[in-house]
Design a protein around this motif. Sequence first.
Motif, PDB file in Angstrom:
ATOM      1  N   ASP A 143       3.648  15.953  63.354  1.00  0.00           N
ATOM      2  CA  ASP A 143       4.149  15.259  64.746  1.00  0.00           C
ATOM      3  C   ASP A 143       4.141  13.833  64.514  1.00  0.00           C
ATOM      4  O   ASP A 143       4.486  12.882  65.293  1.00  0.00           O
ATOM      5  CB  ASP A 143       3.930  15.610  65.901  1.00  0.00           C
ATOM      6  CG  ASP A 143       4.194  17.318  65.970  1.00  0.00           C
ATOM      7  OD1 ASP A 143       5.258  17.928  65.612  1.00  0.00           O
ATOM      8  OD2 ASP A 143       3.265  18.056  66.479  1.00  0.00           O
ATOM      9  N   MET A 144       3.396  13.304  63.546  1.00  0.00           N
ATOM     10  CA  MET A 144       3.158  11.837  63.197  1.00  0.00           C
ATOM     11  C   MET A 144       4.543  11.169  63.077  1.00  0.00           C
ATOM     12  O   MET A 144       5.041  11.736  62.270  1.00  0.00           O
ATOM     13  CB  MET A 144       2.305  11.404  62.153  1.00  0.00           C
ATOM     14  CG  MET A 144       1.838  10.146  62.029  1.00  0.00           C
ATOM     15  SD  MET A 144       0.695   9.904  60.474  1.00  0.00           S
ATOM     16  CE  MET A 144      -0.858  10.359  61.226  1.00  0.00           C
ATOM     17  N   PRO A 145       4.828   9.977  63.696  1.00  0.00           N
ATOM     18  CA  PRO A 145       6.053   9.343  63.483  1.00  0.00           C
ATOM     19  C   PRO A 145       6.037   8.620  62.179  1.00  0.00           C
ATOM     20  O   PRO A 145       5.124   8.427  61.553  1.00  0.00           O
ATOM     21  CB  PRO A 145       5.894   8.260  64.475  1.00  0.00           C
ATOM     22  CG  PRO A 145       5.060   8.232  65.335  1.00  0.00           C
ATOM     23  CD  PRO A 145       4.056   9.318  64.785  1.00  0.00           C
ATOM     24  N   ILE A 146       7.353   8.371  61.511  1.00  0.00           N
ATOM     25  CA  ILE A 146       7.634   8.055  60.189  1.00  0.00           C
ATOM     26  C   ILE A 146       6.618   6.611  60.002  1.00  0.00           C
ATOM     27  O   ILE A 146       5.942   6.656  59.105  1.00  0.00           O
ATOM     28  CB  ILE A 146       9.070   7.663  60.078  1.00  0.00           C
ATOM     29  CG1 ILE A 146      10.025   8.835  60.345  1.00  0.00           C
ATOM     30  CG2 ILE A 146       9.239   7.252  58.781  1.00  0.00           C
ATOM     31  CD1 ILE A 146      11.459   8.172  60.459  1.00  0.00           C
ATOM     32  N   PHE A 147       6.817   5.839  60.771  1.00  0.00           N
ATOM     33  CA  PHE A 147       6.229   4.541  60.512  1.00  0.00           C
ATOM     34  C   PHE A 147       4.672   4.535  60.752  1.00  0.00           C
ATOM     35  O   PHE A 147       4.185   3.450  60.384  1.00  0.00           O
ATOM     36  CB  PHE A 147       6.933   3.374  61.509  1.00  0.00           C
ATOM     37  CG  PHE A 147       6.499   3.459  63.028  1.00  0.00           C
ATOM     38  CD1 PHE A 147       7.926   4.435  63.767  1.00  0.00           C
ATOM     39  CD2 PHE A 147       5.520   3.340  63.743  1.00  0.00           C
ATOM     40  CE1 PHE A 147       7.836   4.750  65.075  1.00  0.00           C
ATOM     41  CE2 PHE A 147       5.536   3.550  65.035  1.00  0.00           C
ATOM     42  CZ  PHE A 147       6.690   4.318  65.799  1.00  0.00           C
ATOM     43  N   GLU A 148       4.078   5.656  60.966  1.00  0.00           N
ATOM     44  CA  GLU A 148       2.725   5.618  60.904  1.00  0.00           C
ATOM     45  C   GLU A 148       2.194   6.390  59.800  1.00  0.00           C
ATOM     46  O   GLU A 148       1.083   6.252  59.635  1.00  0.00           O
ATOM     47  CB  GLU A 148       2.123   6.471  62.458  1.00  0.00           C
ATOM     48  CG  GLU A 148       2.169   5.383  63.592  1.00  0.00           C
ATOM     49  CD  GLU A 148       1.649   6.361  64.734  1.00  0.00           C
ATOM     50  OE1 GLU A 148       1.271   7.161  64.881  1.00  0.00           O
ATOM     51  OE2 GLU A 148       1.901   5.631  65.922  1.00  0.00           O
ATOM     52  N   ARG A 149       2.838   7.098  59.174  1.00  0.00           N
ATOM     53  CA  ARG A 149       2.647   8.003  58.034  1.00  0.00           C
ATOM     54  C   ARG A 149       2.248   7.203  56.658  1.00  0.00           C
ATOM     55  O   ARG A 149       3.030   6.067  56.523  1.00  0.00           O
ATOM     56  CB  ARG A 149       3.691   8.965  57.604  1.00  0.00           C
ATOM     57  CG  ARG A 149       3.855   9.893  58.450  1.00  0.00           C
ATOM     58  CD  ARG A 149       4.892  11.122  58.103  1.00  0.00           C
ATOM     59  NE  ARG A 149       5.109  11.679  59.337  1.00  0.00           N
ATOM     60  CZ  ARG A 149       5.443  13.233  59.151  1.00  0.00           C
ATOM     61  NH1 ARG A 149       5.280  13.656  57.850  1.00  0.00           N
ATOM     62  NH2 ARG A 149       5.681  13.759  60.240  1.00  0.00           N
ATOM     63  N   PRO A 150       1.082   7.146  56.000  1.00  0.00           N
ATOM     64  CA  PRO A 150       0.796   6.395  54.982  1.00  0.00           C
ATOM     65  C   PRO A 150       1.478   6.743  53.921  1.00  0.00           C
ATOM     66  O   PRO A 150       1.144   6.817  52.625  1.00  0.00           O
ATOM     67  CB  PRO A 150      -0.786   6.561  54.977  1.00  0.00           C
ATOM     68  CG  PRO A 150      -0.762   7.975  55.189  1.00  0.00           C
ATOM     69  CD  PRO A 150       0.077   8.326  56.408  1.00  0.00           C
TER      70      PRO A 150
ATOM     71  N   ALA B 107      14.405   3.519  55.686  1.00  0.00           N
ATOM     72  CA  ALA B 107      13.872   2.794  54.890  1.00  0.00           C
ATOM     73  C   ALA B 107      12.910   1.815  55.621  1.00  0.00           C
ATOM     74  O   ALA B 107      11.733   1.564  55.685  1.00  0.00           O
ATOM     75  CB  ALA B 107      14.555   1.909  53.880  1.00  0.00           C
ATOM     76  N   SER B 108      13.281   1.261  56.908  1.00  0.00           N
ATOM     77  CA  SER B 108      12.730   0.244  57.730  1.00  0.00           C
ATOM     78  C   SER B 108      11.499   1.031  58.369  1.00  0.00           C
ATOM     79  O   SER B 108      10.372   0.609  58.619  1.00  0.00           O
ATOM     80  CB  SER B 108      13.450  -0.300  58.836  1.00  0.00           C
ATOM     81  OG  SER B 108      12.632  -0.943  59.596  1.00  0.00           O
ATOM     82  N   LEU B 109      11.623   2.207  59.031  1.00  0.00           N
ATOM     83  CA  LEU B 109      10.879   3.058  59.542  1.00  0.00           C
ATOM     84  C   LEU B 109       9.738   3.391  58.613  1.00  0.00           C
ATOM     85  O   LEU B 109       8.580   3.271  58.885  1.00  0.00           O
ATOM     86  CB  LEU B 109      11.448   4.384  60.212  1.00  0.00           C
ATOM     87  CG  LEU B 109      12.577   4.104  61.365  1.00  0.00           C
ATOM     88  CD1 LEU B 109      13.095   5.348  61.828  1.00  0.00           C
ATOM     89  CD2 LEU B 109      11.622   3.371  62.742  1.00  0.00           C
ATOM     90  N   ASP B 110      10.062   3.778  57.514  1.00  0.00           N
ATOM     91  CA  ASP B 110       9.203   4.343  56.424  1.00  0.00           C
ATOM     92  C   ASP B 110       8.210   3.049  55.956  1.00  0.00           C
ATOM     93  O   ASP B 110       7.143   3.396  55.803  1.00  0.00           O
ATOM     94  CB  ASP B 110      10.186   4.653  55.272  1.00  0.00           C
ATOM     95  CG  ASP B 110       9.298   5.271  53.892  1.00  0.00           C
ATOM     96  OD1 ASP B 110       8.880   6.460  54.169  1.00  0.00           O
ATOM     97  OD2 ASP B 110       9.095   4.366  53.140  1.00  0.00           O
ATOM     98  N   LEU B 111       8.698   1.860  56.050  1.00  0.00           N
ATOM     99  CA  LEU B 111       7.751   0.876  55.634  1.00  0.00           C
ATOM    100  C   LEU B 111       7.044   0.340  56.733  1.00  0.00           C
ATOM    101  O   LEU B 111       6.381  -0.687  56.927  1.00  0.00           O
ATOM    102  CB  LEU B 111       8.637  -0.322  55.242  1.00  0.00           C
ATOM    103  CG  LEU B 111       9.336  -0.197  53.542  1.00  0.00           C
ATOM    104  CD1 LEU B 111      10.481  -1.007  53.521  1.00  0.00           C
ATOM    105  CD2 LEU B 111       8.306  -0.240  52.953  1.00  0.00           C
ATOM    106  N   GLY B 112       6.986   0.981  58.021  1.00  0.00           N
ATOM    107  CA  GLY B 112       6.055   0.696  59.198  1.00  0.00           C
ATOM    108  C   GLY B 112       6.475   0.029  60.310  1.00  0.00           C
ATOM    109  O   GLY B 112       5.887  -0.221  61.254  1.00  0.00           O
ATOM    110  N   ALA B 113       7.895  -0.219  60.288  1.00  0.00           N
ATOM    111  CA  ALA B 113       8.472  -0.752  61.279  1.00  0.00           C
ATOM    112  C   ALA B 113       8.664   0.144  62.388  1.00  0.00           C
ATOM    113  O   ALA B 113       9.201   1.297  62.367  1.00  0.00           O
ATOM    114  CB  ALA B 113       9.778  -1.474  60.965  1.00  0.00           C
ATOM    115  N   ASN B 114       8.488  -0.159  63.933  1.00  0.00           N
ATOM    116  CA  ASN B 114       9.021   0.747  64.671  1.00  0.00           C
ATOM    117  C   ASN B 114      10.275   0.489  65.279  1.00  0.00           C
ATOM    118  O   ASN B 114      11.074  -0.096  64.445  1.00  0.00           O
ATOM    119  CB  ASN B 114       8.076   0.568  65.958  1.00  0.00           C
ATOM    120  CG  ASN B 114       8.090  -0.844  66.570  1.00  0.00           C
ATOM    121  OD1 ASN B 114       9.182  -1.521  66.589  1.00  0.00           O
ATOM    122  ND2 ASN B 114       6.833  -1.072  67.094  1.00  0.00           N
TER     123      ASN B 114
END
Lengths: 264, 370
Positions: free
Chosen positions: B84-91, A167-174
């Motif tokens: 191959d886009m990382p999770i945190f870069e996907r809109p 969820a954290s990654l999904d919300l844009g956190a690295n």
Amino acid sequence: MTAAERITITLLWAVGALVFVMLYGPAFMVVVLSFFDISRDGIDWGSFGFQWYARLGDNPQMLAALGNTLLVGACAVVLATALALGLAYYMKTGIRRGRPLLEFVIFLPFVLPAIITGISLLVAFRELGLERSLITVTIGHVVLILAIIYRMVMIRLESLEDSQIEASLDLGANGWQTFLHVVLPQLRSALVTSGLLAFTLSFDETLVTFFLVGGEPTLPIRLWAMMRVGFTPEVNALVSIVLLVTITLAVLGAMSLKETMARR
Amino acid sequence: MIGAPSTGADAGMSFRNLIHLAGVGKSYGAVNVLKPVDLTIGDGEFLTILGPSGSGKTTILRMLGGFTPPSTGRILLDGVDITDMPIFERPFNTVFQDYALFPHMSVAKNVGYGLKMRRRPRAEIDAKVADVLAMVELSDKAGRYPAELSGGQRQRVALARAIVCEPKVVLLDEPLGALDAELRRSMQDFLKALQRRIRTTFVFITHDQEEAISMSDRIVVMDHGKVEQVGTPKDIYYRPQSEFVAKFFGENNILPARLTAGADPAIESPLGGHALHGAAPAGTCSVAIRPESFSLGEAANTAAGQRSMVGRLESLTFLGATTQLVVRLGDGSPHTVKVRLPTPDLGEGVGIGEAVSLRWSTADVSVLNA
């Protein structure tokens, strides 16, 4: 209640009391003695007071030893926590390969007889040309307490749902932000608990320390050395203070542990 | 893929193509959990992926979100390869099945997390969080912690958290699964209304057929790691292409059929012959017709495109607004069909064993691939 039952219960009670006395009697004795003068004729009951506590300052060697112990404990806990945290997070999110082997390696010093760990470290340090000092003692303590901190951090981390990290990654956190904002806060109580327990272990560690200590003794080593020349009464005062601090830490640790377990 | 926007691939949907799954499949070693899928998702569409557990529907969602890399194929967003886009870069943002709210953060902090990670100014975060919390009717719960909320409230916090960053797609992984029936019903309406309001693409996973039919613009029906059919709810319901789909939604009559050879291949079934539209099914096949697609009527009154047949009534069950009849298709025929009629249409009623004249539209008969 029959007579037999009454006797049984009385016996059980007596055994319980005996165990209690054996466990805590000596400690209690030390605490009591710390408040009285002792002469060749025995305890001077009229001398109750804090005189020995006041005179602790007259014994700079012992205070220095206490300072060394606290320093070693604090450094070992901080180092071991950082290591355990990194390892555990890697195990949780990394490729997990070699996990059983790595865990075995971490736990080994904890279950090995301390004397073996102590000698091994001593030989290793000598081969490396590392002089015995508080640094070698700290490293030795890290080796010993790493297992307990790793285990407790890992237990908490395993109960952390993968979806929290996702969820954290999904919300844009690295990855680093996720660790800082989502994982670390949820490990807080586990870190406090294991840190307290590990500090207690380090505080009275004697056997491994004995092999690694240089010119600056820790408190247990100092006390052990004093045995040959005889204790001065302020030792009782010191031990009483240590006892109080240890019990406080243990209670805090237990409370924190309860909280950690309740969150799972 | 780059060029003029095309319309959705299926059934005349008027959505601009947003996402294209091109041959996307997943295997774990020798285990194939998702056979290669080709699918377009429209901009602003409510797309439901429906299937029983283990059908591969969650795998598709996880690949869209970037949590699981596909074994084959590419995922395109507006024509750009994002495989191959990382999770945190996907809109994209996800509503997780267990909501995955952060237990150590208040509702407002949970919702604002995505904006904070994107380093938006504090004032903007506060304003947007207040906005979406109002949208999900939780303005008064901003300071609460997830543990202090009910299941439905947590669900709405998860939803607010997923829409606050204005993603191009919201991925919802069985978000209503943990709610009781009544709450589920009201959340369905809420979710659909919200989706219309923010005009954002929703990809919604469920195993509940009714949920899928009532909420979706299009449904992707899956079974055993394979897409069975893609279409509008009405398509899926009235024009199933496989026996699995025909049986998956409510009651259906499925009758054996066979392909007649000749210049104009046709389908021969207990309901008579039907011209075949589209590809011919291989080997043996079957046809399906919904119980409510039948009406009563004499053969003489049959309009163009309709068929009729006289059968014999075997049983009759009054269900309230409708009545269910079981009709044997001709004396001695091994086949019966269920017929569901509005109760008033039956008039004086028919007795068991009497002849009934059934009428149906040939368009309502679907030819199923095995």
